[in-house]
Design a protein around this motif. Sequence first.
Motif, short mmCIF file in Angstrom:
data_model
loop_
_atom_site.label_atom_id
_atom_site.label_comp_id
_atom_site.label_asym_id
_atom_site.label_seq_id
_atom_site.Cartn_x
_atom_site.Cartn_y
_atom_site.Cartn_z
N ASP A 64 0.82 -1.22 0.00
CA ASP A 64 0.00 0.00 0.00
C ASP A 64 0.85 1.26 0.00
OD1 ASP A 64 -2.61 -1.18 0.03
OD2 ASP A 64 -2.17 -1.83 2.08
N VAL A 65 2.15 1.12 0.21
CA VAL A 65 3.05 2.26 0.27
C VAL A 65 4.06 2.24 -0.87
CG1 VAL A 65 4.82 3.41 1.67
CG2 VAL A 65 2.80 2.40 2.78
N GLU A 66 4.62 1.07 -1.12
CA GLU A 66 5.67 0.92 -2.13
C GLU A 66 5.10 1.16 -3.53
OE1 GLU A 66 9.71 0.01 -3.04
OE2 GLU A 66 8.76 0.19 -1.07
N THR A 67 5.80 1.97 -4.32
CA THR A 67 5.34 2.23 -5.68
C THR A 67 6.04 1.31 -6.67
OG1 THR A 67 7.01 3.94 -6.08
CG2 THR A 67 4.89 4.67 -5.15
N CYS A 68 5.49 1.26 -7.84
CA CYS A 68 6.02 0.39 -8.89
C CYS A 68 7.40 0.83 -9.36
CB CYS A 68 5.07 0.39 -10.08
SG CYS A 68 3.47 -0.36 -9.73
#
Length: 132
Positions: A64-68
């Motif tokens: 939910d926090v880490e982006t692609c």
Amino acid sequence: MPVRQAMSKPVLLIGPEHTLRQAAQLMMQRHVGSAVIHDPEGEGCGIMTERDVLYAIGQGCDPDVETCRDHITWDAVYAHPDWSLEEAATVMTRGGFRHLAVVEDDEVIGVLSVRDLMREWSRRQAEATATV
């Protein structure tokens, strides 16, 4: 058969700022195992697969926090739509990947997956069996 006839389209296109969960949800909704990432201000186009999401979460990333952005394959190999399926399968096997973005005139027009190759192989086998 050329790649263009077996590839999946339209392509799921997402941005590098999508979270891992958003990417996974979009792939799930579209029933695909990859998304093309377009970053016009960065490295251009890359690809993110279900395996990339799995590895990131397995390493402890919060989906939910880490982006692609940090999990994209930027140096992806691209197929030309006129390649044969055999050429594409060889490239995929040698590279150890299951998805191949298909590019024509600098635009991603489709994605060829192992599933697409298997569908075509199965169709060919059924036709061969029916003619015997």
